[in-house]
Design an enzyme around this catalytic site. Sequence first.
Site, PDB file in Angstrom:
ATOM      1  N   PHE A   1      -3.896 -10.734  -3.800  1.00  0.00           N
ATOM      2  CA  PHE A   1      -4.149 -11.224  -2.441  1.00  0.00           C
ATOM      3  C   PHE A   1      -5.655 -11.263  -2.203  1.00  0.00           C
ATOM      4  CE2 PHE A   1      -5.562  -7.358  -0.162  1.00  0.00           C
ATOM      5  CZ  PHE A   1      -5.310  -6.420  -1.137  1.00  0.00           C
ATOM      6  N   GLY A   2      -6.030 -11.689  -1.019  1.00  0.00           N
ATOM      7  CA  GLY A   2      -7.444 -11.649  -0.614  1.00  0.00           C
ATOM      8  C   GLY A   2      -8.375 -12.315  -1.613  1.00  0.00           C
ATOM      9  N   TYR A   3      -9.394 -11.561  -2.017  1.00  0.00           N
ATOM     10  CA  TYR A   3     -10.433 -12.108  -2.896  1.00  0.00           C
ATOM     11  C   TYR A   3     -10.089 -11.949  -4.385  1.00  0.00           C
ATOM     12  CZ  TYR A   3     -13.048 -12.063   1.472  1.00  0.00           C
ATOM     13  OH  TYR A   3     -13.456 -12.286   2.766  1.00  0.00           O
TER      14      TYR A   3
ATOM     15  N   LYS B   1      -4.003  -4.031 -12.426  1.00  0.00           N
ATOM     16  CA  LYS B   1      -4.922  -4.046 -11.269  1.00  0.00           C
ATOM     17  C   LYS B   1      -4.731  -2.769 -10.434  1.00  0.00           C
ATOM     18  CE  LYS B   1      -6.078  -5.514  -6.816  1.00  0.00           C
ATOM     19  NZ  LYS B   1      -5.718  -6.089  -5.537  1.00  0.00           N
TER      20      LYS B   1
ATOM     21  N   LYS C   1       0.838  -1.214   0.000  1.00  0.00           N
ATOM     22  CA  LYS C   1       0.000   0.000   0.000  1.00  0.00           C
ATOM     23  C   LYS C   1       0.867   1.255   0.000  1.00  0.00           C
ATOM     24  CE  LYS C   1      -4.097  -1.719   2.424  1.00  0.00           C
ATOM     25  NZ  LYS C   1      -4.918  -1.569   3.626  1.00  0.00           N
TER      26      LYS C   1
ATOM     27  N   ASP D   1      -9.677   1.890   4.701  1.00  0.00           N
ATOM     28  CA  ASP D   1     -10.340   0.639   5.032  1.00  0.00           C
ATOM     29  C   ASP D   1     -11.038   0.141   3.768  1.00  0.00           C
ATOM     30  OD1 ASP D   1     -10.741  -1.307   7.064  1.00  0.00           O
ATOM     31  OD2 ASP D   1     -12.849  -0.752   7.141  1.00  0.00           O
TER      32      ASP D   1
HETATM   33  P1  IMP Z   1      -7.859  -3.526   3.978  1.00  0.00           P
HETATM   34  O1  IMP Z   1      -8.805  -2.707   4.781  1.00  0.00           O
HETATM   35  O2  IMP Z   1      -7.341  -2.805   2.745  1.00  0.00           O
HETATM   36  O3  IMP Z   1      -6.742  -4.096   4.793  1.00  0.00           O
HETATM   37  O4  IMP Z   1      -8.694  -4.746   3.379  1.00  0.00           O
HETATM   38  C1  IMP Z   1      -9.419  -5.646   4.204  1.00  0.00           C
HETATM   39  C2  IMP Z   1      -9.649  -6.951   3.484  1.00  0.00           C
HETATM   40  O5  IMP Z   1     -10.449  -6.726   2.301  1.00  0.00           O
HETATM   41  C3  IMP Z   1      -8.374  -7.626   2.966  1.00  0.00           C
HETATM   42  O6  IMP Z   1      -7.796  -8.419   3.966  1.00  0.00           O
HETATM   43  C4  IMP Z   1      -8.930  -8.460   1.818  1.00  0.00           C
HETATM   44  O7  IMP Z   1      -9.517  -9.643   2.306  1.00  0.00           O
HETATM   45  C5  IMP Z   1     -10.026  -7.579   1.250  1.00  0.00           C
HETATM   46  N1  IMP Z   1      -9.484  -6.737   0.169  1.00  0.00           N
HETATM   47  C6  IMP Z   1      -9.317  -5.387   0.178  1.00  0.00           C
HETATM   48  N2  IMP Z   1      -8.779  -4.951  -0.977  1.00  0.00           N
HETATM   49  C7  IMP Z   1      -8.605  -6.054  -1.740  1.00  0.00           C
HETATM   50  C8  IMP Z   1      -8.082  -6.251  -3.061  1.00  0.00           C
HETATM   51  O8  IMP Z   1      -7.625  -5.330  -3.770  1.00  0.00           O
HETATM   52  N3  IMP Z   1      -8.070  -7.526  -3.503  1.00  0.00           N
HETATM   53  C9  IMP Z   1      -8.538  -8.576  -2.764  1.00  0.00           C
HETATM   54  N4  IMP Z   1      -9.003  -8.454  -1.533  1.00  0.00           N
HETATM   55  C10 IMP Z   1      -9.053  -7.188  -1.018  1.00  0.00           C
END
Ligand code: IMP
Length: 192
Positions: free
Chosen positions: A148-150, A171, A12, A68
């Site tokens: 990452f994540g979804y 992306k 980030k 967030d």
């Molecule tokens: P954060 O608030 O940016 O830390 O995001 C919280 C959660 O949302 C992450 O742990 C992911 O599960 C999901 N998330 C947020 N942004 C992304 C993304 O760009 N790709 C995939 N998952 C995301």
Amino acid sequence: MKIVFATNNKHKIEEVKKILPPDIELLTLFDIGCEEDLPETGNTFEQNAAQKARYIHDKYGYDCFADDSGLEAEALHGRPGVYSARYAGTNSTSTANVTKLLSELNMEENRKAKFRTVIALMIGEETSYFEGEIKGEITLRERGSNGFGYDPVFVPEGFHVTFAEMAPELKNKISHRSIAVQKLAEFLTAEK
Ligand code: IMP
């Protein structure tokens, strides 16, 4: 101008540094010696982002912004939303979260979803919000290994590939986070 980005997430920080005007000195939580977990007990992205920014502002005395983000599935009335990181339970892995999402959407025809980011900026006592979102659909199974994540189950509108099959540069250009950061950068540029 010195400003704290309330995160230690290197990905980030790099993403934001590329977009913000170069004369803004960006400090991280590490830089200001903040080692504690930031409070994040709100029910909305706005509340969580503002809570984190205010914590740093009040305790450390810096102007600050915090973000967030999460995924909102239409058929699940906006879930996982603020619970995106811990959807399958506290400390859950991305794989477990994605598995839970796919199982909740099993047999569901409405696959519409969106990623949202809210950034809260505190300069002095004034809080401003910047939002980014990207609409898309949830796939039936995971595809791709980037991100990452979804990312492996999200196909953005206008594309046929998931975020995890896409080049990271692309992306980062179209993502919810980059849209929000762009708005923040425009605001900070105008403020100077
Ligand atoms: P954060 O608030 O940016 O830390 O995001 C919280 C959660 O949302 C992450 O742990 C992911 O599960 C999901 N998330 C947020 N942004 C992304 C993304 O760009 N790709 C995939 N998952 C995301």
